[in-house]
Scaffold this motif. Structure first.
Motif, PDB file in Angstrom:
ATOM      1  N   ALA A  11       0.799  -1.124   0.129  1.00 21.84           N
ATOM      2  CA  ALA A  11       0.008   0.015  -0.052  1.00 21.84           C
ATOM      3  C   ALA A  11       0.845   1.290  -0.013  1.00 21.84           C
ATOM      4  CB  ALA A  11      -1.032  -0.015   1.177  1.00 21.84           C
ATOM      5  N   VAL A  12       0.769   2.110  -1.018  1.00 24.33           N
ATOM      6  CA  VAL A  12       1.419   3.458  -0.875  1.00 24.33           C
ATOM      7  C   VAL A  12       0.467   4.595  -0.878  1.00 24.33           C
ATOM      8  CG1 VAL A  12       2.695   4.957  -2.390  1.00 24.33           C
ATOM      9  CG2 VAL A  12       3.136   2.516  -2.649  1.00 24.33           C
ATOM     10  N   PRO A  13       0.828   5.308   0.255  1.00 28.75           N
ATOM     11  CA  PRO A  13      -0.203   6.718   0.575  1.00 28.75           C
ATOM     12  C   PRO A  13       0.049   7.498  -0.533  1.00 28.75           C
ATOM     13  CG  PRO A  13       1.466   6.409   2.124  1.00 28.75           C
ATOM     14  CD  PRO A  13       1.586   5.424   1.395  1.00 28.75           C
ATOM     15  N   LEU A  14      -0.953   8.073  -1.355  1.00 29.75           N
ATOM     16  CA  LEU A  14      -0.925   9.066  -2.559  1.00 29.75           C
ATOM     17  C   LEU A  14      -0.856  10.495  -1.772  1.00 29.75           C
ATOM     18  CD1 LEU A  14      -0.243   9.137  -5.264  1.00 29.75           C
ATOM     19  CD2 LEU A  14      -2.356   9.631  -5.988  1.00 29.75           C
ATOM     20  N   MET A  15       0.072  10.713  -0.753  1.00 29.48           N
ATOM     21  CA  MET A  15      -0.013  12.031  -0.181  1.00 29.48           C
ATOM     22  C   MET A  15       1.441  12.522   0.198  1.00 29.48           C
ATOM     23  SD  MET A  15      -2.367  10.496   2.976  1.00 29.48           S
ATOM     24  CE  MET A  15      -3.717   9.869   2.336  1.00 29.48           C
ATOM     25  N   LEU A  16       1.185  13.884   0.067  1.00 31.99           N
ATOM     26  CA  LEU A  16       2.909  14.456   0.139  1.00 31.99           C
ATOM     27  C   LEU A  16       3.215  14.436   1.434  1.00 31.99           C
ATOM     28  CD1 LEU A  16       1.933  17.525  -2.313  1.00 31.99           C
ATOM     29  CD2 LEU A  16       3.615  15.735  -2.745  1.00 31.99           C
ATOM     30  N   VAL A  17       2.549  14.609   2.331  1.00 32.95           N
ATOM     31  CA  VAL A  17       3.122  14.617   3.738  1.00 32.95           C
ATOM     32  C   VAL A  17       2.625  13.623   4.773  1.00 32.95           C
ATOM     33  CG1 VAL A  17       3.844  17.089   3.817  1.00 32.95           C
ATOM     34  CG2 VAL A  17       1.521  16.468   4.588  1.00 32.95           C
ATOM     35  N   SER A  18       3.257  13.216   5.680  1.00 33.36           N
ATOM     36  CA  SER A  18       2.835  12.409   6.645  1.00 33.36           C
ATOM     37  C   SER A  18       1.940  13.015   7.813  1.00 33.36           C
ATOM     38  CB  SER A  18       3.897  11.150   7.151  1.00 33.36           C
ATOM     39  OG  SER A  18       3.479  10.185   7.804  1.00 33.36           O
ATOM     40  N   ALA A  19       0.618  13.049   7.692  1.00 33.70           N
ATOM     41  CA  ALA A  19      -0.007  13.609   8.628  1.00 33.70           C
ATOM     42  C   ALA A  19      -0.917  12.405   9.210  1.00 33.70           C
ATOM     43  CB  ALA A  19      -0.936  14.708   8.094  1.00 33.70           C
ATOM     44  N   GLY A  20      -1.915  12.891   9.741  1.00 31.14           N
ATOM     45  CA  GLY A  20      -3.001  11.850  10.633  1.00 31.14           C
ATOM     46  C   GLY A  20      -3.275  10.850   9.433  1.00 31.14           C
ATOM     47  N   HIS A  21      -3.534  11.093   8.402  1.00 34.56           N
ATOM     48  CA  HIS A  21      -4.195   9.789   7.405  1.00 34.56           C
ATOM     49  C   HIS A  21      -3.116   8.818   7.376  1.00 34.56           C
ATOM     50  CE1 HIS A  21      -7.889  11.857   6.318  1.00 34.56           C
ATOM     51  NE2 HIS A  21      -7.311  12.858   5.821  1.00 34.56           N
ATOM     52  N   ALA A  22      -1.977   9.306   6.938  1.00 30.88           N
ATOM     53  CA  ALA A  22      -0.701   8.322   6.566  1.00 30.88           C
ATOM     54  C   ALA A  22      -0.209   7.664   7.757  1.00 30.88           C
ATOM     55  CB  ALA A  22       0.536   8.983   5.897  1.00 30.88           C
ATOM     56  N   LYS A  23      -0.188   8.306   8.893  1.00 30.98           N
ATOM     57  CA  LYS A  23       0.260   7.899  10.303  1.00 30.98           C
ATOM     58  C   LYS A  23      -0.557   7.039  10.906  1.00 30.98           C
ATOM     59  CE  LYS A  23       3.410  11.507  11.411  1.00 30.98           C
ATOM     60  NZ  LYS A  23       3.735  12.660  12.112  1.00 30.98           N
ATOM     61  N   GLY A  24      -2.172   7.307  10.876  1.00 34.53           N
ATOM     62  CA  GLY A  24      -2.969   6.546  11.591  1.00 34.53           C
ATOM     63  C   GLY A  24      -4.196   5.858  10.903  1.00 34.53           C
ATOM     64  N   ASP A  25      -4.884   6.597   9.994  1.00 34.10           N
ATOM     65  CA  ASP A  25      -6.164   6.327   9.483  1.00 34.10           C
ATOM     66  C   ASP A  25      -5.933   5.194   8.320  1.00 34.10           C
ATOM     67  OD1 ASP A  25      -7.533   8.337  10.873  1.00 34.10           O
ATOM     68  OD2 ASP A  25      -7.489   9.633   9.065  1.00 34.10           O
ATOM     69  N   ILE A  26      -4.890   5.117   7.431  1.00 32.94           N
ATOM     70  CA  ILE A  26      -4.566   4.283   6.570  1.00 32.94           C
ATOM     71  C   ILE A  26      -4.047   2.959   7.293  1.00 32.94           C
ATOM     72  CG2 ILE A  26      -3.373   3.600   4.462  1.00 32.94           C
ATOM     73  CD1 ILE A  26      -3.024   6.668   3.711  1.00 32.94           C
ATOM     74  N   PRO A  27      -3.140   3.131   8.136  1.00 33.49           N
ATOM     75  CA  PRO A  27      -2.812   1.708   9.079  1.00 33.49           C
ATOM     76  C   PRO A  27      -3.986   1.187   9.571  1.00 33.49           C
ATOM     77  CG  PRO A  27      -1.116   3.436   9.369  1.00 33.49           C
ATOM     78  CD  PRO A  27      -2.180   3.946   8.481  1.00 33.49           C
ATOM     79  N   ALA A  28      -4.705   1.873  10.027  1.00 37.95           N
ATOM     80  CA  ALA A  28      -5.984   1.195  10.914  1.00 37.95           C
ATOM     81  C   ALA A  28      -6.849   0.651   9.805  1.00 37.95           C
ATOM     82  CB  ALA A  28      -6.814   2.352  11.469  1.00 37.95           C
ATOM     83  N   ALA A  29      -7.100   1.308   8.542  1.00 35.08           N
ATOM     84  CA  ALA A  29      -7.841   0.525   7.525  1.00 35.08           C
ATOM     85  C   ALA A  29      -7.287  -0.609   7.185  1.00 35.08           C
ATOM     86  CB  ALA A  29      -8.185   1.661   6.378  1.00 35.08           C
ATOM     87  N   LEU A  30      -6.160  -0.642   6.964  1.00 38.70           N
ATOM     88  CA  LEU A  30      -5.574  -1.737   6.387  1.00 38.70           C
ATOM     89  C   LEU A  30      -5.582  -3.009   7.436  1.00 38.70           C
ATOM     90  CD1 LEU A  30      -2.173  -0.369   4.847  1.00 38.70           C
ATOM     91  CD2 LEU A  30      -4.087  -0.984   3.583  1.00 38.70           C
ATOM     92  N   ALA A  31      -5.371  -2.659   8.553  1.00 37.03           N
ATOM     93  CA  ALA A  31      -5.616  -3.617   9.871  1.00 37.03           C
ATOM     94  C   ALA A  31      -7.044  -4.219   9.618  1.00 37.03           C
ATOM     95  CB  ALA A  31      -5.313  -3.114  11.107  1.00 37.03           C
ATOM     96  N   ARG A  32      -8.194  -3.250   9.577  1.00 36.82           N
ATOM     97  CA  ARG A  32      -9.496  -3.910   9.543  1.00 36.82           C
ATOM     98  C   ARG A  32      -9.541  -4.987   8.220  1.00 36.82           C
ATOM     99  NH1 ARG A  32     -10.836   1.373  10.414  1.00 36.82           N
ATOM    100  NH2 ARG A  32     -11.372   1.924   8.209  1.00 36.82           N
ATOM    101  N   GLU A  33      -8.861  -4.263   7.141  1.00 31.55           N
ATOM    102  CA  GLU A  33      -8.805  -5.343   6.012  1.00 31.55           C
ATOM    103  C   GLU A  33      -8.341  -6.538   5.944  1.00 31.55           C
ATOM    104  OE1 GLU A  33     -11.039  -4.487   3.332  1.00 31.55           O
ATOM    105  OE2 GLU A  33     -11.467  -2.739   4.674  1.00 31.55           O
ATOM    106  N   LYS A  34      -7.118  -6.841   6.820  1.00 29.30           N
ATOM    107  CA  LYS A  34      -6.540  -7.869   6.955  1.00 29.30           C
ATOM    108  C   LYS A  34      -7.522  -8.817   7.774  1.00 29.30           C
ATOM    109  CE  LYS A  34      -1.969  -9.504   8.742  1.00 29.30           C
ATOM    110  NZ  LYS A  34      -2.287 -10.719   8.217  1.00 29.30           N
TER     111      LYS A  34
END
Length: 308
Positions: free
Chosen positions: A69-92
């Motif tokens: 998974a690659v975050p299509l984001m310029l900076v690592s803010a709440g989405h890249a640090k928290g929301d996406i990892p949480a969403a990926l953990a749910r999908e797993k």
């Protein structure tokens, strides 16, 4: 039997702007076209379809067991640090037997700095760079580290390119906002200003940057102000996503080597690339390590070999 490479999952912020959402979806389709050997899918964390979970389901239905998974984001803010990892953990949890690795945000990579430089050149059309002050406008976050990344991009854009200055502002959640940023560069004596949106695609926030810039310019006729375009689906961006994919697959998640002057030919510093790193001692060093030397990757290169 050849094992299939891991699939590529692109994670986006999401936007209420239909054109911006479509730009993301078109970008994901283009990546898939360029890389027929890879299953590619993309989804959003919020605000626009398809949701990230749907993109994972689509990959699983195509027989994918492993993805990066690659975050299509310029900076690592709440989405890249928290929301996406949480969403990926749910999908797993939802898809037993699926494994994934998580790449890092795009960051102020030299390839993207080149695109920003092009956007500036397109906007000033022949004005000498030493007469141009740039106001780089980031999204803005409640995360100080994310805001600091925009300042880092501004500094890297300034280095070696000859602009009068590159200052930063933010469109939401962080100061200075766009009008305050413009006030600031005017107080610094800027007479020609380009407002440069630090955004990948069109959307509500880049539109707001343009509108606020036009309002400020109307009230300050003594300053020439123009707004540049967003980065957009440039070849550099497509290549960079694949670089982040390759890193994630290889497990090669380096810290800040992208903008390391010893690895990358940055404007004005090209002679440093590949130079061996020598240990160097500061005048106040007494030769004893006070327990913090291991944190500095520039000591002798033993923790972080730059000279490849």
């Amino acid at each position: 039997m050849t094992t299939q490479p891991p699939a590529l999952l692109i994670a986006g912020h999401g936007t209420r702007d239909e054109a911006g959402a479509e730009a993301f979806r078109a970008f994901v389709r283009e990546l898939g076209r360029r890389h027929p050997e890879l299953p590619v899918a993309g989804g959003f964390i919020e605000l626009s379809p398809p949701p990230l979970g749907e993109a994972v389901t689509e990959l699983v239905e195509r027989g994918v067991r492993r993805f990066a998974a690659v975050p299509l984001m310029l900076v690592s803010a709440g989405h890249a640090k928290g929301d996406i990892p949480a969403a990926l953990a749910r999908e797993k949890e939802r898809h037993p037997g699926v494994t994934y690795t998580y790449g890092r945000p795009l960051g102020p990579h030299p390839a993207l700095l080149r695109v920003l430089e092009r956007r500036l050149d397109d906007t000033v059309a022949g004005t000498p760079r030493e007469d141009v002050t740039v106001l780089l406008v980031g999204r803005g976050s409640t995360d100080p580290d994310a805001n600091a990344e925009v300042c880092k991009a501004a500094r890297l854009l300034w280095e070696g390119r000859g602009y009068a200055g590159v200052e930063t502002a933010f469109v939401s959640l962080a100061a200075p906002d766009v009008p305050s940023g413009l006030d600031r560069v005017a107080r610094l004596g800027a007479r020609r200003v380009v407002v440069l949106p630090y955004f990948l695609f069109t959307g509500i926030l880049p539109d707001r940057v343009r509108r606020q810039t036009e309002e400020w310019a109307a009230a300050h006729p003594e300053v020439e102000v123009r707004t540049a375009d967003v980065i957009g689906p440039e070849p550099e961006l497509l290549d960079l996503v694949m670089e982040r994919y390759a890193e994630a697959v290889a497990g090669d998640l380096r810290m800040n080597c992208d903008s390391c002057v010893y690895r990358i030919a940055l404007p004005g510093f090209e002679d440093k690339v590949g130079q061996p790193q020598q240990p160097h001692f500061h005048p106040d060093d007494d030769g004893h390590d006070h327990g913090h030397g291991h944190g500095h990757h520039h000591h002798g290169g033993h923790t972080h070999s730059h000279a490849h």
